[in-house]
Write a protein that holds these residues in place. Structure first.
Motif, PDB file in Angstrom:
ATOM      1  N   LEU A 133       1.081  -1.175   0.050  1.00 10.35           N
ATOM      2  CA  LEU A 133       0.132   0.369  -0.232  1.00 10.35           C
ATOM      3  C   LEU A 133       0.820   1.408   0.312  1.00 10.35           C
ATOM      4  O   LEU A 133       0.187   2.654  -0.979  1.00 10.35           O
ATOM      5  CB  LEU A 133      -0.780   0.112   1.123  1.00 10.35           C
ATOM      6  N   HIS A 134       1.719   1.370   0.979  1.00 10.68           N
ATOM      7  CA  HIS A 134       2.753   1.777   0.687  1.00 10.68           C
ATOM      8  C   HIS A 134       3.702   2.969  -0.882  1.00 10.68           C
ATOM      9  O   HIS A 134       4.307   3.569  -0.765  1.00 10.68           O
ATOM     10  CB  HIS A 134       4.255   2.104   1.684  1.00 10.68           C
ATOM     11  N   ASN A 135       4.165   2.007  -0.792  1.00  9.66           N
ATOM     12  CA  ASN A 135       4.812   1.511  -2.556  1.00  9.66           C
ATOM     13  C   ASN A 135       3.244   2.298  -3.350  1.00  9.66           C
ATOM     14  O   ASN A 135       4.110   2.955  -4.541  1.00  9.66           O
ATOM     15  CB  ASN A 135       5.402   0.131  -3.053  1.00  9.66           C
ATOM     16  N   ILE A 136       2.375   1.799  -3.233  1.00  8.25           N
ATOM     17  CA  ILE A 136       1.122   2.267  -4.341  1.00  8.25           C
ATOM     18  C   ILE A 136       0.768   3.757  -4.164  1.00  8.25           C
ATOM     19  O   ILE A 136       1.112   4.382  -5.202  1.00  8.25           O
ATOM     20  CB  ILE A 136      -0.106   2.300  -4.353  1.00  8.25           C
ATOM     21  N   ALA A 137       0.724   4.025  -2.656  1.00  3.19           N
ATOM     22  CA  ALA A 137       0.928   5.755  -2.188  1.00  3.19           C
ATOM     23  C   ALA A 137       2.131   6.540  -3.213  1.00  3.19           C
ATOM     24  O   ALA A 137       2.190   7.528  -3.556  1.00  3.19           O
ATOM     25  CB  ALA A 137       0.921   5.747  -0.903  1.00  3.19           C
ATOM     26  N   THR A 138       3.587   5.904  -2.798  1.00  2.00           N
ATOM     27  CA  THR A 138       4.747   6.739  -3.232  1.00  2.00           C
ATOM     28  C   THR A 138       4.726   7.003  -4.679  1.00  2.00           C
ATOM     29  O   THR A 138       4.830   7.968  -5.462  1.00  2.00           O
ATOM     30  CB  THR A 138       5.576   5.897  -2.625  1.00  2.00           C
ATOM     31  N   GLU A 139       4.372   5.671  -5.452  1.00  2.00           N
ATOM     32  CA  GLU A 139       4.483   6.527  -6.458  1.00  2.00           C
ATOM     33  C   GLU A 139       3.313   7.220  -7.254  1.00  2.00           C
ATOM     34  O   GLU A 139       3.455   7.850  -7.858  1.00  2.00           O
ATOM     35  CB  GLU A 139       3.519   4.651  -7.213  1.00  2.00           C
ATOM     36  N   GLN A 140       2.378   6.936  -6.420  1.00  2.00           N
ATOM     37  CA  GLN A 140       1.348   8.045  -7.406  1.00  2.00           C
ATOM     38  C   GLN A 140       1.641   9.427  -6.368  1.00  2.00           C
ATOM     39  O   GLN A 140       1.253  10.259  -7.290  1.00  2.00           O
ATOM     40  CB  GLN A 140      -0.225   7.088  -6.626  1.00  2.00           C
ATOM     41  N   MET A 141       2.246   9.089  -6.025  1.00  2.00           N
ATOM     42  CA  MET A 141       2.621  11.404  -4.937  1.00  2.00           C
ATOM     43  C   MET A 141       3.482  11.473  -5.446  1.00  2.00           C
ATOM     44  O   MET A 141       3.423  12.402  -6.201  1.00  2.00           O
ATOM     45  CB  MET A 141       2.892  10.984  -4.079  1.00  2.00           C
TER      46      MET A 141
END
Length: 123
Positions: free
Chosen positions: A59-67
């Motif tokens: 979940l953190h990796n997805i948030a990082t990519e999108q941010m």
């Protein structure tokens, strides 16, 4: 008996360049992301296997990519995170993604502005 699990990522902090005004995209700002994902625990959690849950690191990796993808609106950022989580984990029953911009550039002291996207996939 069915069990519902909720995995949360709370207070994930990012520096990003989201903002409606060009100056916001030049200077950047601090953002905080909260994610709550509920899903059915259809396996025996006593096995203590990460494959049996929703890995909050992912979940953190997805948030990082999108941010890292500069957007004008917090709504677009929150939707991007939520859509990608649902794409990768379609078994999620309910998802909440909140994106907060800390100290937005307004005329006055404001702690944060925020947008929350809630997806209810339980049918």
């Amino acid at each position: 008996m069915s069990k519902i699990l909720k995995v949360s990522l709370i207070g994930a902090e990012f520096f990003a360049r989201h903002g409606y005004y060009p100056q916001e995209q030049i200077l950047g700002n601090r953002f905080v992301v909260d994610i709550d994902a509920q899903f059915s625990a259809s396996v025996n959690m006593a096995t203590d296997e990460i494959a049996n849950t929703l890995n909050y690191e992912q979940l953190h990796n997805i948030a990082t990519e999108q941010m890292q993808l500069t957007k004008q609106l917090l709504e677009t950022v929150a939707h991007g995170i939520a859509d990608e989580i649902m794409r990768r984990f379609p078994y999620i029953l309910q998802l909440s993604v909140c994106v907060k911009k800390l100290h937005p550039p307004l005329k006055g002291q404001v702690g944060a502005s925020a947008v929350t996207v809630i997806i209810n996939n339980a049918n």
